[in-house]
Design a protein around this motif. Structure first.
Motif, PDB file in Angstrom:
ATOM      1  N   GLN A   1      -2.739   4.171  -4.824  1.00 52.37           N
ATOM      2  CA  GLN A   1      -4.125   4.552  -5.017  1.00 52.37           C
ATOM      3  C   GLN A   1      -4.692   3.719  -6.151  1.00 52.37           C
ATOM      4  O   GLN A   1      -4.181   3.778  -7.277  1.00 52.37           O
ATOM      5  CB  GLN A   1      -4.237   6.042  -5.343  1.00 52.37           C
ATOM      6  N   MET A   2      -5.718   2.952  -5.858  1.00 54.73           N
ATOM      7  CA  MET A   2      -6.308   2.048  -6.842  1.00 54.73           C
ATOM      8  C   MET A   2      -7.725   2.498  -7.142  1.00 54.73           C
ATOM      9  O   MET A   2      -8.589   2.488  -6.253  1.00 54.73           O
ATOM     10  CB  MET A   2      -6.302   0.615  -6.305  1.00 54.73           C
ATOM     11  N   ASN A   3      -7.977   2.887  -8.364  1.00 54.59           N
ATOM     12  CA  ASN A   3      -9.295   3.329  -8.811  1.00 54.59           C
ATOM     13  C   ASN A   3      -9.831   2.391  -9.883  1.00 54.59           C
ATOM     14  O   ASN A   3      -9.078   1.606 -10.469  1.00 54.59           O
ATOM     15  CB  ASN A   3      -9.211   4.748  -9.371  1.00 54.59           C
ATOM     16  N   SER A   4     -11.118   2.471 -10.115  1.00 55.81           N
ATOM     17  CA  SER A   4     -11.766   1.657 -11.155  1.00 55.81           C
ATOM     18  C   SER A   4     -11.397   0.185 -11.004  1.00 55.81           C
ATOM     19  O   SER A   4     -11.024  -0.494 -11.978  1.00 55.81           O
ATOM     20  CB  SER A   4     -11.375   2.161 -12.547  1.00 55.81           C
ATOM     21  N   LEU A   5     -11.511  -0.301  -9.795  1.00 54.13           N
ATOM     22  CA  LEU A   5     -11.110  -1.681  -9.514  1.00 54.13           C
ATOM     23  C   LEU A   5     -12.022  -2.677 -10.220  1.00 54.13           C
ATOM     24  O   LEU A   5     -13.232  -2.453 -10.355  1.00 54.13           O
ATOM     25  CB  LEU A   5     -11.104  -1.927  -8.016  1.00 54.13           C
ATOM     26  N   ILE A   6     -11.421  -3.759 -10.666  1.00 54.41           N
ATOM     27  CA  ILE A   6     -12.139  -4.833 -11.338  1.00 54.41           C
ATOM     28  C   ILE A   6     -11.820  -6.147 -10.635  1.00 54.41           C
ATOM     29  O   ILE A   6     -10.880  -6.227  -9.831  1.00 54.41           O
ATOM     30  CB  ILE A   6     -11.757  -4.907 -12.830  1.00 54.41           C
ATOM     31  N   ALA A   7     -12.601  -7.171 -10.945  1.00 55.36           N
ATOM     32  CA  ALA A   7     -12.453  -8.452 -10.266  1.00 55.36           C
ATOM     33  C   ALA A   7     -11.033  -9.014 -10.423  1.00 55.36           C
ATOM     34  O   ALA A   7     -10.504  -9.664  -9.507  1.00 55.36           O
ATOM     35  CB  ALA A   7     -13.473  -9.443 -10.795  1.00 55.36           C
ATOM     36  N   GLU A   8     -10.423  -8.750 -11.564  1.00 56.11           N
ATOM     37  CA  GLU A   8      -9.073  -9.258 -11.828  1.00 56.11           C
ATOM     38  C   GLU A   8      -8.008  -8.629 -10.926  1.00 56.11           C
ATOM     39  O   GLU A   8      -6.872  -9.094 -10.901  1.00 56.11           O
ATOM     40  CB  GLU A   8      -8.701  -9.046 -13.296  1.00 56.11           C
ATOM     41  N   ASP A   9      -8.360  -7.586 -10.221  1.00 60.23           N
ATOM     42  CA  ASP A   9      -7.418  -6.968  -9.292  1.00 60.23           C
ATOM     43  C   ASP A   9      -7.403  -7.692  -7.944  1.00 60.23           C
ATOM     44  O   ASP A   9      -6.574  -7.368  -7.080  1.00 60.23           O
ATOM     45  CB  ASP A   9      -7.782  -5.498  -9.058  1.00 60.23           C
ATOM     46  N   THR A  10      -8.308  -8.614  -7.741  1.00 59.75           N
ATOM     47  CA  THR A  10      -8.361  -9.355  -6.484  1.00 59.75           C
ATOM     48  C   THR A  10      -7.085 -10.157  -6.287  1.00 59.75           C
ATOM     49  O   THR A  10      -6.694 -10.954  -7.148  1.00 59.75           O
ATOM     50  CB  THR A  10      -9.571 -10.304  -6.477  1.00 59.75           C
ATOM     51  N   ALA A  11      -6.420  -9.929  -5.156  1.00 60.13           N
ATOM     52  CA  ALA A  11      -5.150 -10.587  -4.878  1.00 60.13           C
ATOM     53  C   ALA A  11      -4.669 -10.159  -3.503  1.00 60.13           C
ATOM     54  O   ALA A  11      -5.237  -9.247  -2.891  1.00 60.13           O
ATOM     55  CB  ALA A  11      -4.094 -10.212  -5.923  1.00 60.13           C
ATOM     56  N   VAL A  12      -3.608 -10.808  -3.040  1.00 62.84           N
ATOM     57  CA  VAL A  12      -2.871 -10.307  -1.895  1.00 62.84           C
ATOM     58  C   VAL A  12      -1.807  -9.361  -2.432  1.00 62.84           C
ATOM     59  O   VAL A  12      -1.046  -9.733  -3.324  1.00 62.84           O
ATOM     60  CB  VAL A  12      -2.234 -11.442  -1.086  1.00 62.84           C
ATOM     61  N   TYR A  13      -1.775  -8.160  -1.898  1.00 59.87           N
ATOM     62  CA  TYR A  13      -0.832  -7.140  -2.340  1.00 59.87           C
ATOM     63  C   TYR A  13       0.323  -7.055  -1.345  1.00 59.87           C
ATOM     64  O   TYR A  13       0.099  -6.918  -0.144  1.00 59.87           O
ATOM     65  CB  TYR A  13      -1.530  -5.799  -2.470  1.00 59.87           C
ATOM     66  N   TYR A  14       1.535  -7.101  -1.871  1.00 53.93           N
ATOM     67  CA  TYR A  14       2.737  -7.082  -1.056  1.00 53.93           C
ATOM     68  C   TYR A  14       3.558  -5.838  -1.363  1.00 53.93           C
ATOM     69  O   TYR A  14       3.770  -5.485  -2.529  1.00 53.93           O
ATOM     70  CB  TYR A  14       3.608  -8.308  -1.327  1.00 53.93           C
ATOM     71  N   CYS A  15       4.047  -5.223  -0.312  1.00 50.31           N
ATOM     72  CA  CYS A  15       4.960  -4.098  -0.445  1.00 50.31           C
ATOM     73  C   CYS A  15       6.398  -4.620  -0.481  1.00 50.31           C
ATOM     74  O   CYS A  15       6.730  -5.602   0.205  1.00 50.31           O
ATOM     75  CB  CYS A  15       4.765  -3.170   0.746  1.00 50.31           C
ATOM     76  N   ASN A  16       7.225  -3.954  -1.250  1.00 48.10           N
ATOM     77  CA  ASN A  16       8.637  -4.314  -1.355  1.00 48.10           C
ATOM     78  C   ASN A  16       9.478  -3.052  -1.300  1.00 48.10           C
ATOM     79  O   ASN A  16       9.081  -2.008  -1.840  1.00 48.10           O
ATOM     80  CB  ASN A  16       8.888  -5.050  -2.679  1.00 48.10           C
ATOM     81  N   ALA A  17      10.613  -3.137  -0.622  1.00 49.79           N
ATOM     82  CA  ALA A  17      11.535  -2.004  -0.556  1.00 49.79           C
ATOM     83  C   ALA A  17      12.964  -2.504  -0.696  1.00 49.79           C
ATOM     84  O   ALA A  17      13.322  -3.554  -0.154  1.00 49.79           O
ATOM     85  CB  ALA A  17      11.376  -1.241   0.751  1.00 49.79           C
ATOM     86  N   GLU A  18      13.756  -1.739  -1.413  1.00 50.07           N
ATOM     87  CA  GLU A  18      15.176  -2.062  -1.608  1.00 50.07           C
ATOM     88  C   GLU A  18      15.994  -0.810  -1.338  1.00 50.07           C
ATOM     89  O   GLU A  18      15.645   0.280  -1.781  1.00 50.07           O
ATOM     90  CB  GLU A  18      15.423  -2.538  -3.043  1.00 50.07           C
ATOM     91  N   GLY A  19      17.077  -1.001  -0.590  1.00 47.77           N
ATOM     92  CA  GLY A  19      17.911   0.153  -0.299  1.00 47.77           C
ATOM     93  C   GLY A  19      19.120  -0.234   0.504  1.00 47.77           C
ATOM     94  O   GLY A  19      19.683  -1.322   0.302  1.00 47.77           O
ATOM     95  N   LYS A  20      19.499   0.638   1.430  1.00 42.97           N
ATOM     96  CA  LYS A  20      20.676   0.394   2.255  1.00 42.97           C
ATOM     97  C   LYS A  20      20.316   0.574   3.725  1.00 42.97           C
ATOM     98  O   LYS A  20      19.577   1.483   4.085  1.00 42.97           O
ATOM     99  CB  LYS A  20      21.810   1.330   1.849  1.00 42.97           C
ATOM    100  N   ILE A  21      20.875  -0.312   4.536  1.00 39.18           N
ATOM    101  CA  ILE A  21      20.624  -0.297   5.969  1.00 39.18           C
ATOM    102  C   ILE A  21      21.904   0.091   6.687  1.00 39.18           C
ATOM    103  O   ILE A  21      23.001  -0.299   6.280  1.00 39.18           O
ATOM    104  CB  ILE A  21      20.096  -1.665   6.437  1.00 39.18           C
ATOM    105  N   GLN A  22      21.750   0.856   7.748  1.00 40.22           N
ATOM    106  CA  GLN A  22      22.890   1.379   8.503  1.00 40.22           C
ATOM    107  C   GLN A  22      23.232   0.453   9.660  1.00 40.22           C
ATOM    108  O   GLN A  22      22.393   0.201  10.529  1.00 40.22           O
ATOM    109  CB  GLN A  22      22.556   2.767   9.029  1.00 40.22           C
ATOM    110  N   TYR A  23      24.452  -0.048   9.650  1.00 34.83           N
ATOM    111  CA  TYR A  23      24.969  -0.763  10.805  1.00 34.83           C
ATOM    112  C   TYR A  23      26.023   0.120  11.464  1.00 34.83           C
ATOM    113  O   TYR A  23      26.449   1.112  10.902  1.00 34.83           O
ATOM    114  CB  TYR A  23      25.600  -2.096  10.381  1.00 34.83           C
ATOM    115  N   ALA A  24      26.458  -0.267  12.659  1.00 32.43           N
ATOM    116  CA  ALA A  24      27.445   0.535  13.371  1.00 32.43           C
ATOM    117  C   ALA A  24      28.738   0.641  12.567  1.00 32.43           C
ATOM    118  O   ALA A  24      29.427   1.646  12.610  1.00 32.43           O
ATOM    119  CB  ALA A  24      27.715  -0.055  14.742  1.00 32.43           C
ATOM    120  N   TRP A  25      29.067  -0.432  11.830  1.00 26.38           N
ATOM    121  CA  TRP A  25      30.336  -0.508  11.159  1.00 26.38           C
ATOM    122  C   TRP A  25      30.252  -0.420   9.640  1.00 26.38           C
ATOM    123  O   TRP A  25      31.267  -0.359   8.972  1.00 26.38           O
ATOM    124  CB  TRP A  25      31.035  -1.830  11.521  1.00 26.38           C
TER     125      TRP A  25
END
Length: 123
Positions: A81-105
């Protein structure tokens, strides 16, 4: 493989608000940390905010008091949630996630990025 799909970017006037969403999908075993980064033209990508699975947030100094990060663990989704936005906030925003993935083995670590969503703040 874990996919991240972002939404919610756009054009807003100075002082306005936007809410970004990022949903993770795939054979997810667990997600430890989810975060938002941004990259403005000619600048390096920087951390905006991140949140742990226990919902402990941390913020860049430049957005403290204006942005709020949250997550829905059941939906593997993180919000910004981004409030009180200013010109300096202009950018491409990227999501990132780190964790564990389930494989069969096995269960293995992963780190994934979304495709990015443009946020433009007009002065």
């Amino acid at each position: 493989q874990v996919q991240l799909v972002e939404s919610g970017g756009g054009l807003v006037q100075t002082g306005g608000s936007l809410r970004l969403s990022c949903a993770a999908s795939g054979n997810i075993f667990s997600i430890n940390r989810m975060g938002w980064y941004r990259q403005a033209p000619g600048k390096q990508r920087e951390l905006v905010a991140a949140i742990t699975s226990g919902r402990t947030p941390n913020y860049a100094d430049s957005v403290k008091g204006r942005f709020t990060i949250s997550r829905d663990n059941a939906k593997n989704t993180v919000y910004l949630q981004m409030n009180s936005l200013i010109a300096e906030d202009t950018a491409v925003y990227y999501c990132n996630a780190e964790g564990k993935i389930q494989y069969a083995w096995a269960v293995k670590d992963f780190a994934s990025w979304g495709q990015g969503t443009q946020v433009t703040v007009a002065s």
